[in-house]
Design an enzyme around this catalytic site. Structure first.
Site, PDB file in Angstrom:
ATOM      1  N   GLU A 243      10.160  67.576  20.719  1.00 57.53           N
ATOM      2  CA  GLU A 243       9.168  66.938  19.567  1.00 57.53           C
ATOM      3  C   GLU A 243       8.034  67.629  19.617  1.00 57.53           C
ATOM      4  OE1 GLU A 243       7.674  63.107  21.290  1.00 57.53           O
ATOM      5  OE2 GLU A 243      10.066  62.444  21.312  1.00 57.53           O
ATOM      6  N   GLU A 297       6.253  54.540  12.285  1.00 55.21           N
ATOM      7  CA  GLU A 297       7.241  53.638  12.887  1.00 55.21           C
ATOM      8  C   GLU A 297       6.284  52.382  13.284  1.00 55.21           C
ATOM      9  OE1 GLU A 297      10.211  54.818  15.934  1.00 55.21           O
ATOM     10  OE2 GLU A 297       9.236  56.822  15.314  1.00 55.21           O
ATOM     11  N   LYS A 300       5.668  50.535  17.090  1.00 57.72           N
ATOM     12  CA  LYS A 300       5.366  51.145  18.382  1.00 57.72           C
ATOM     13  C   LYS A 300       3.847  50.794  18.829  1.00 57.72           C
ATOM     14  CE  LYS A 300       6.620  55.493  18.976  1.00 57.72           C
ATOM     15  NZ  LYS A 300       6.893  56.943  19.044  1.00 57.72           N
ATOM     16  N   GLU A 306       0.087  56.440  17.301  1.00 57.32           N
ATOM     17  CA  GLU A 306       1.477  56.233  17.826  1.00 57.32           C
ATOM     18  C   GLU A 306       2.389  56.020  16.260  1.00 57.32           C
ATOM     19  OE1 GLU A 306       3.658  57.060  20.656  1.00 57.32           O
ATOM     20  OE2 GLU A 306       1.917  58.450  21.058  1.00 57.32           O
TER      21      GLU A 306
END
Length: 367
Positions: A243, A297, A300, A306
């Site tokens: 990542e 997203e 999250k 995030e």
């Protein structure tokens, strides 16, 4: 911007309630020429959708307690891996995500036994030559990362990392690390150069022990991990970045989280990937990276950043332009989606309503 013919991976997270269908995602992935996808589970719908594609998959497995049991591990592989091969190219199982450093001693102790059980299941089923077993680590496993040649693991974690490395060397499995220069900049913007973390022109730094010059933090982090691995007795394991990314938005106190910085970070990173560049300490080994992440997203938890690491919004529009070939699907959105501004949900619902009504009228006409 220039477009690149790239060989890179991307993390496909699904902690959201507004993501497009898997078939639409497959269209997007194909248009980007992305070669590898990393999932955080073994979603059968995704694996089926990508059947007969050239995309290689790393799938996630997080139940370490159960996977210690060889029978349960073999059952998991038989249910989540075997049925999809060879149509879907599953090449790796990521057992646990950022387990070490999460302060759960029980999971520390379960990690290696779970990996061994899963590997033995692959051997028993004749799949170990095509599917490897690994685990991904947070950068917090490092106690020191600068200069890179002084890279070291945390003392409290070495008792877990050392046998893990021995096992991975034995089965020729890569060491995965999640590395985010963004966190270093956010934590100390007064002393960490923004140009250094964004791959922009800068004076860089010299490692006094090796005399190697570093012009960006990510490469320094990778070489620090290599040094830490060597310090515990291994020089036979490849480091890969499972990542890395940069958020396009953040909370007021998240310094550096911006659309502009995210675009610069990813654009420059992709240029380096296109050059098949290695790090200063490993110049002959091209960096192997999974970008985080495909979509923003919305479910999250944690700080705003995030929820804003995606290269794409869920409606298929790019968060910013990376110059990727075919980055924007025809019409700017996924095929078949009718969009009016950002009120796409209303537009789609209206179209579905009309279609449902027409089907209802047609059914009445044939009665």
């Amino acid at each position: 911007m220039q477009s690149y013919g790239l060989d890179f991976g991307i993390n496909y997270g699904q902690i959201a309630n507004n993501l497009p269908s898997h078939s639409r995602v497959a269209v997007l992935i194909k248009s980007l020429n992305v070669s590898r996808i990393k999932l955080y589970d073994a979603d059968p719908n995704v694996l089926t959708t990508f059947s007969n594609s050239n995309v290689e998959f790393t799938i996630g497995l997080n139940d370490l307690q159960s996977m210690k049991d060889p029978i349960k591990a073999q059952s998991w592989v038989q249910q989540n891996v075997q049925p999809y091969l060879p149509q879907t190219k599953i090449t790796s199982i990521n057992v646990g995500n950022e387990v070490l450093g999460n302060n759960d001693i029980n999971s520390y102790n379960n990690l290696l036994p779970a990996m061994k059980s899963v590997y033995n299941a692959l051997v028993n089923l004749g799949l170990s030559q095509q599917v490897t077993v690994t685990t991904s680590h947070s950068f917090i496993i490092m106690s020191n990362s600068f200069p890179p040649s002084s890279g070291a693991f945390r003392e409290d974690l070495i008792q877990y990392i050392q046998p893990l490395l021995s096992f991975q060397a034995q089965i020729k499995s890569p060491f995965l690390i999640n590395a985010y220069p963004f966190f270093a900049y956010k934590g100390d913007p007064q002393h960490v150069s923004l140009n250094y973390v964004l791959f922009q022109p800068n004076a860089g730094s010299i490692d006094p022990a090796t005399n190697l010059h570093y012009d960006n933090m990510l490469y320094a982090q990778i070489d620090a991990v290599y040094a830490a691995i060597k310090a515990v007795g291994h020089s036979d394991i490849e480091v890969k970045i499972s990542e890395t990314g940069w958020p396009s938005k953040g909370d007021p106190d998240e310094v550096g989280a911006s659309l502009q910085n995210a675009e610069i970070y990813h654009s420059n990173l992709l240029k380096r990937i296109a050059m098949k560049q290695g790090t200063p300490a490993k110049p002959s080994i091209p960096i192997d990276i999974y970008v985080f992440a495909l979509f923003n997203e919305d479910l999250k938890t944690g700080p705003a950043s995030e929820r804003n690491y995606g290269l794409y919004y869920p409606d298929g529009t790019p968060v910013y332009n990376l110059g990727l070939k075919n980055q924007v699907p025809q019409g700017g959105y996924f095929p078949g989606m009718i969009i009016e501004g950002k009120s796409n949900a209303l537009s789609i619902n209206f179209v579905l309503y009309i279609l449902t009504f027409l089907v209802f009228v047609w059914e009445l006409s044939i009665l």
